[in-house]
Scaffold this motif. Sequence first.
Motif, PDB file in Angstrom:
ATOM      1  N   ASN A  49      13.116  46.283  -5.599  1.00  0.00           N
ATOM      2  CA  ASN A  49      14.331  45.783  -6.242  1.00  0.00           C
ATOM      3  C   ASN A  49      14.644  46.620  -7.475  1.00  0.00           C
ATOM      4  O   ASN A  49      13.975  46.477  -8.504  1.00  0.00           O
ATOM      5  CB  ASN A  49      14.149  44.318  -6.639  1.00  0.00           C
ATOM      6  N   PRO A  50      15.635  47.512  -7.414  1.00  0.00           N
ATOM      7  CA  PRO A  50      15.949  48.370  -8.555  1.00  0.00           C
ATOM      8  C   PRO A  50      16.602  47.616  -9.715  1.00  0.00           C
ATOM      9  O   PRO A  50      16.589  48.093 -10.846  1.00  0.00           O
ATOM     10  CB  PRO A  50      16.938  49.388  -7.977  1.00  0.00           C
ATOM     11  N   TYR A  51      17.203  46.478  -9.403  1.00  0.00           N
ATOM     12  CA  TYR A  51      17.918  45.700 -10.401  1.00  0.00           C
ATOM     13  C   TYR A  51      17.401  44.260 -10.420  1.00  0.00           C
ATOM     14  O   TYR A  51      16.811  43.783  -9.453  1.00  0.00           O
ATOM     15  CB  TYR A  51      19.421  45.667 -10.079  1.00  0.00           C
ATOM     16  N   VAL A  52      17.659  43.579 -11.541  1.00  0.00           N
ATOM     17  CA  VAL A  52      17.491  42.132 -11.627  1.00  0.00           C
ATOM     18  C   VAL A  52      18.894  41.553 -11.785  1.00  0.00           C
ATOM     19  O   VAL A  52      19.657  41.984 -12.649  1.00  0.00           O
ATOM     20  CB  VAL A  52      16.622  41.720 -12.831  1.00  0.00           C
ATOM     21  N   GLY A  53      19.219  40.577 -10.948  1.00  0.00           N
ATOM     22  CA  GLY A  53      20.582  40.074 -10.946  1.00  0.00           C
ATOM     23  C   GLY A  53      21.451  40.872  -9.991  1.00  0.00           C
ATOM     24  O   GLY A  53      21.022  41.887  -9.426  1.00  0.00           O
ATOM     25  N   CYS A  54      22.694  40.418  -9.813  1.00  0.00           N
ATOM     26  CA  CYS A  54      23.578  41.086  -8.863  1.00  0.00           C
ATOM     27  C   CYS A  54      25.028  40.826  -9.238  1.00  0.00           C
ATOM     28  O   CYS A  54      25.433  39.672  -9.448  1.00  0.00           O
ATOM     29  CB  CYS A  54      23.308  40.580  -7.448  1.00  0.00           C
ATOM     30  N   GLY A  55      25.796  41.890  -9.318  1.00  0.00           N
ATOM     31  CA  GLY A  55      27.195  41.781  -9.680  1.00  0.00           C
ATOM     32  C   GLY A  55      28.058  41.106  -8.638  1.00  0.00           C
ATOM     33  O   GLY A  55      29.184  40.704  -8.939  1.00  0.00           O
ATOM     34  N   PHE A  56      27.555  40.966  -7.409  1.00  0.00           N
ATOM     35  CA  PHE A  56      28.336  40.274  -6.387  1.00  0.00           C
ATOM     36  C   PHE A  56      28.416  38.775  -6.674  1.00  0.00           C
ATOM     37  O   PHE A  56      29.444  38.148  -6.459  1.00  0.00           O
ATOM     38  CB  PHE A  56      27.738  40.504  -5.001  1.00  0.00           C
ATOM     39  N   GLY A  57      27.315  38.180  -7.132  1.00  0.00           N
ATOM     40  CA  GLY A  57      27.320  36.768  -7.530  1.00  0.00           C
ATOM     41  C   GLY A  57      27.815  35.827  -6.452  1.00  0.00           C
ATOM     42  O   GLY A  57      28.576  34.898  -6.743  1.00  0.00           O
ATOM     43  N   CYS A  58      27.381  36.011  -5.214  1.00  0.00           N
ATOM     44  CA  CYS A  58      27.841  35.163  -4.112  1.00  0.00           C
ATOM     45  C   CYS A  58      27.506  33.691  -4.364  1.00  0.00           C
ATOM     46  O   CYS A  58      26.467  33.369  -4.942  1.00  0.00           O
ATOM     47  CB  CYS A  58      27.212  35.620  -2.798  1.00  0.00           C
ATOM     48  N   SER A  59      28.370  32.802  -3.925  1.00  0.00           N
ATOM     49  CA  SER A  59      28.229  31.386  -4.233  1.00  0.00           C
ATOM     50  C   SER A  59      26.950  30.784  -3.677  1.00  0.00           C
ATOM     51  O   SER A  59      26.436  29.798  -4.201  1.00  0.00           O
ATOM     52  CB  SER A  59      29.433  30.613  -3.673  1.00  0.00           C
ATOM     53  N   TYR A  60      26.422  31.375  -2.611  1.00  0.00           N
ATOM     54  CA  TYR A  60      25.238  30.824  -1.955  1.00  0.00           C
ATOM     55  C   TYR A  60      23.944  31.536  -2.338  1.00  0.00           C
ATOM     56  O   TYR A  60      22.872  31.168  -1.878  1.00  0.00           O
ATOM     57  CB  TYR A  60      25.390  30.916  -0.430  1.00  0.00           C
ATOM     58  N   CYS A  61      24.009  32.566  -3.172  1.00  0.00           N
ATOM     59  CA  CYS A  61      22.870  33.466  -3.346  1.00  0.00           C
ATOM     60  C   CYS A  61      21.593  32.740  -3.767  1.00  0.00           C
ATOM     61  O   CYS A  61      21.529  32.114  -4.827  1.00  0.00           O
ATOM     62  CB  CYS A  61      23.207  34.542  -4.364  1.00  0.00           C
ATOM     63  N   TYR A  62      20.560  32.868  -2.943  1.00  0.00           N
ATOM     64  CA  TYR A  62      19.270  32.223  -3.194  1.00  0.00           C
ATOM     65  C   TYR A  62      18.509  32.865  -4.352  1.00  0.00           C
ATOM     66  O   TYR A  62      17.665  32.229  -4.993  1.00  0.00           O
ATOM     67  CB  TYR A  62      18.409  32.270  -1.934  1.00  0.00           C
ATOM     68  N   ALA A  63      18.780  34.147  -4.634  1.00  0.00           N
ATOM     69  CA  ALA A  63      17.974  34.881  -5.614  1.00  0.00           C
ATOM     70  C   ALA A  63      18.115  34.314  -7.023  1.00  0.00           C
ATOM     71  O   ALA A  63      17.241  34.522  -7.866  1.00  0.00           O
ATOM     72  CB  ALA A  63      18.350  36.360  -5.604  1.00  0.00           C
ATOM     73  N   ALA A  64      19.198  33.598  -7.300  1.00  0.00           N
ATOM     74  CA  ALA A  64      19.375  33.004  -8.627  1.00  0.00           C
ATOM     75  C   ALA A  64      18.231  32.053  -8.967  1.00  0.00           C
ATOM     76  O   ALA A  64      17.888  31.873 -10.141  1.00  0.00           O
ATOM     77  CB  ALA A  64      20.706  32.261  -8.698  1.00  0.00           C
ATOM     78  N   PHE A  65      17.633  31.465  -7.957  1.00  0.00           N
ATOM     79  CA  PHE A  65      16.571  30.491  -8.195  1.00  0.00           C
ATOM     80  C   PHE A  65      15.250  31.141  -8.600  1.00  0.00           C
ATOM     81  O   PHE A  65      14.317  30.452  -8.991  1.00  0.00           O
ATOM     82  CB  PHE A  65      16.387  29.599  -6.961  1.00  0.00           C
ATOM     83  N   TYR A  66      15.180  32.465  -8.524  1.00  0.00           N
ATOM     84  CA  TYR A  66      13.997  33.164  -9.001  1.00  0.00           C
ATOM     85  C   TYR A  66      14.063  33.426 -10.505  1.00  0.00           C
ATOM     86  O   TYR A  66      13.097  33.917 -11.097  1.00  0.00           O
ATOM     87  CB  TYR A  66      13.834  34.502  -8.269  1.00  0.00           C
ATOM     88  N   VAL A  67      15.195  33.136 -11.121  1.00  0.00           N
ATOM     89  CA  VAL A  67      15.385  33.371 -12.545  1.00  0.00           C
ATOM     90  C   VAL A  67      14.937  32.134 -13.318  1.00  0.00           C
ATOM     91  O   VAL A  67      15.436  31.029 -13.083  1.00  0.00           O
ATOM     92  CB  VAL A  67      16.864  33.687 -12.855  1.00  0.00           C
ATOM     93  N   ALA A  68      14.007  32.322 -14.243  1.00  0.00           N
ATOM     94  CA  ALA A  68      13.439  31.177 -14.966  1.00  0.00           C
ATOM     95  C   ALA A  68      14.416  30.570 -15.963  1.00  0.00           C
ATOM     96  O   ALA A  68      14.410  29.356 -16.177  1.00  0.00           O
ATOM     97  CB  ALA A  68      12.155  31.602 -15.682  1.00  0.00           C
ATOM     98  N   ASP A  69      15.250  31.391 -16.574  1.00  0.00           N
ATOM     99  CA  ASP A  69      16.167  30.915 -17.603  1.00  0.00           C
ATOM    100  C   ASP A  69      17.360  30.179 -16.980  1.00  0.00           C
ATOM    101  O   ASP A  69      18.101  30.739 -16.175  1.00  0.00           O
ATOM    102  CB  ASP A  69      16.665  32.107 -18.424  1.00  0.00           C
TER     103      ASP A  69
END
Length: 279
Positions: A49-69
């Motif tokens: 993963n070259p980046y943390v976060g994603c500029g696409f910000g899809c409404s369903y994106c599961y990866a947001a749940f890996y963010v502690a804050d």
Amino acid sequence: MRAQLELFEELAEPIIPSKLGRTQIGIRERSSVLSKANAEYLNCDFTLNPYVGCGFGCSYCYAAFYVADEERRKDWGKWVDVKVDAERQIAKTDLKGKKIFMSSATDPYQPLEAKLKLTRRIVELLAEPARQPILRIQTRSPIVARDIDLFRLFKDIRVSMTISTDCDEIRKLFEPMCASIDRRYDALAEVAAAGIPVGISICPMLPMNDPEAFGKRLARLNPKHCFTGTFHQAKKDFQANTRSPALDLARKLGWDEGQYSRNLELIRRHLPNINGMRR
């Protein structure tokens, strides 16, 4: 290709903008770019993963749940952090023959990549014969076609595109910052025409106008792998899960497991080897 002895001298720090459109850009100086894979369905040794976060910000994106804050989870899609040490980490790691999945928690070809070219530089490093892995790329971005010249250097590679629906009106509801369906299809067709194996991810599957015609169109790309699934449903905190905006949209549209199953069977008429998965 860069000479091995000059490699570290040429890994210059990229010029990183502070903002791109609505997205705030930050840096991660000591964040691991590689992680040992622990999900069986990924079938790989490492995720990249070259980046943390994603500029696409899809409404369903599961990866947001890996963010502690919690605030950053709420602002998913409005910020991206760049792993500025990514190239040096790759240059120092023996990956020859290892199977790498890029990416599991971001999109390696998200909008920032067009300007920063971090993923391209990583792929260039990985393409060198001395460290070349088995590479599996997953994106939803047409930018991926830019790197066809590098993909041709790999002995074992597959480039997969996420195309979740056949309808741009539905796409705009669930993933408004992403490229159109036609642009994604055309980019993957360009990759396939270059002789590079391609895959399709219909995940999460979204409502469609004509799922059978959609399956027929995708089949023309002759994908080596095709995967689909419904929304993620996590059982614990900090696991992959579907964000509430997508679930609310799905309920309003009457999109449920039954619709998913019916669409899957129609798509399977043209993609018989599609791997359908529920979570």
